[in-house]
Scaffold this motif. Sequence first.
Motif, short mmCIF file in Angstrom:
data_model
loop_
_atom_site.label_atom_id
_atom_site.label_comp_id
_atom_site.label_asym_id
_atom_site.label_seq_id
_atom_site.Cartn_x
_atom_site.Cartn_y
_atom_site.Cartn_z
N PRO A 1 32.44 19.73 4.99
CA PRO A 1 33.65 20.37 5.51
C PRO A 1 34.53 19.36 6.23
CG PRO A 1 31.62 21.42 6.35
CD PRO A 1 31.22 20.16 5.66
N THR A 2 35.80 19.28 5.85
CA THR A 2 36.75 18.37 6.50
C THR A 2 38.08 19.11 6.69
OG1 THR A 2 37.09 17.41 4.28
CG2 THR A 2 35.79 16.12 5.84
N PRO A 3 38.09 20.16 7.51
CA PRO A 3 39.31 20.96 7.68
C PRO A 3 40.39 20.21 8.46
CG PRO A 3 37.65 21.63 9.27
CD PRO A 3 36.99 20.61 8.37
N GLY A 4 41.60 20.66 8.32
CA GLY A 4 42.72 20.06 9.04
C GLY A 4 43.89 19.82 8.12
N ARG B 1 38.27 11.01 11.91
CA ARG B 1 37.40 10.20 12.76
C ARG B 1 35.93 10.44 12.42
NH1 ARG B 1 38.63 7.56 17.15
NH2 ARG B 1 40.53 8.73 17.58
N GLU B 2 35.55 11.71 12.26
CA GLU B 2 34.15 12.02 11.98
C GLU B 2 33.71 11.47 10.62
OE1 GLU B 2 33.53 16.21 12.35
OE2 GLU B 2 33.58 16.16 14.54
N LEU B 3 34.55 11.67 9.62
CA LEU B 3 34.16 11.25 8.27
C LEU B 3 34.10 9.73 8.16
CD1 LEU B 3 33.53 12.70 5.52
CD2 LEU B 3 35.83 12.00 4.83
N PHE B 4 35.12 9.05 8.66
CA PHE B 4 35.15 7.59 8.54
C PHE B 4 34.05 6.96 9.39
CE2 PHE B 4 40.00 8.08 7.77
CZ PHE B 4 39.73 8.56 6.51
N SER B 5 33.76 7.56 10.56
CA SER B 5 32.68 7.03 11.41
C SER B 5 31.34 7.10 10.68
CB SER B 5 32.57 7.84 12.71
OG SER B 5 33.72 7.69 13.50
#
Length: 282
Positions: free
Chosen positions: A192-195, A246-250
């Motif tokens: 999930p990557t909402p936004g 930020r979460e996904l790339f981290s």
Amino acid sequence: MHWNVGKVKITRIVELETVGSTRFILPLATNEEIQKLPWLIPHFATAEGRLKMSIHSLVVETPTRRIVVDTGLGNDKQGRNVPTWNNRNEPFLERMTAAGFPPESVDTVLCTHLHVDHVGWNTRLTGGQWVPTFANARYVFGRTEYEHWRDYSDTPDKIAVFTDSVKPIADAGKADLVASDHRLTEEITLIPTPGHSPGHVSIHVQSDGETGLLTGDVAHHPCQMAHLGWSSTADSDPALSVVSRRELFSRFAGTPTLVIGGHFNAGHIRREGAAFKYVALE
Ligand SMILES: [Zn+2]
């Protein structure tokens, strides 16, 4: 143009490539700011700082499935806000077939989200009717995303996209609505990557110890890895889109994960100062 992640093969089929004219989607990515990110040049921007982008589909072949991820703009569509996205007549399906993927050979279509440039080839115009392009495929949509556009499409262009490219799939009984963290196969899981949109998902590929990440539109362009706050004008929740980036790339920075964007080509994510950069794969 293809890559392997363990036993999974990923092939990129381009519908449209552009240079510049991206101010409408990424207004903060001015030529001057892009020139301050030399690692973007030449793969993702020109020396003048103009962004290179594409609209493409990714064919993901696992040992058991042939999946098309995102389906571009499509032909014969109308009511689009971008003038050149209307009444298109391009040999995209012929290109897919020439690459070894005739439409009838596809068993799964997976949309990262339901924006205009990701659902177009879901359908084609036949005898005045919008019919599923991939006649033998199940179409996998995130339930949150589907229900949002079904219930809240409020402008003529959004209504047109849902009506001609999504609703006919559901009407034909070919849509599978899934959770945003759904596991599609042993190798393919949604993240999930909402936004960018309410139910946006990215796609995690895992096979034989290797990993891949199809980001969808978490970022429209690698410049957003350096500037996480550069939200696109199409983001439904800009603050949440920053969190998802930020979460996904981290999670994937500094790993050998093969990354392919919804509008940019393959590379690896690296940490760079407080943010990230992107290194192209040849
Ligand atoms: Zn897009």
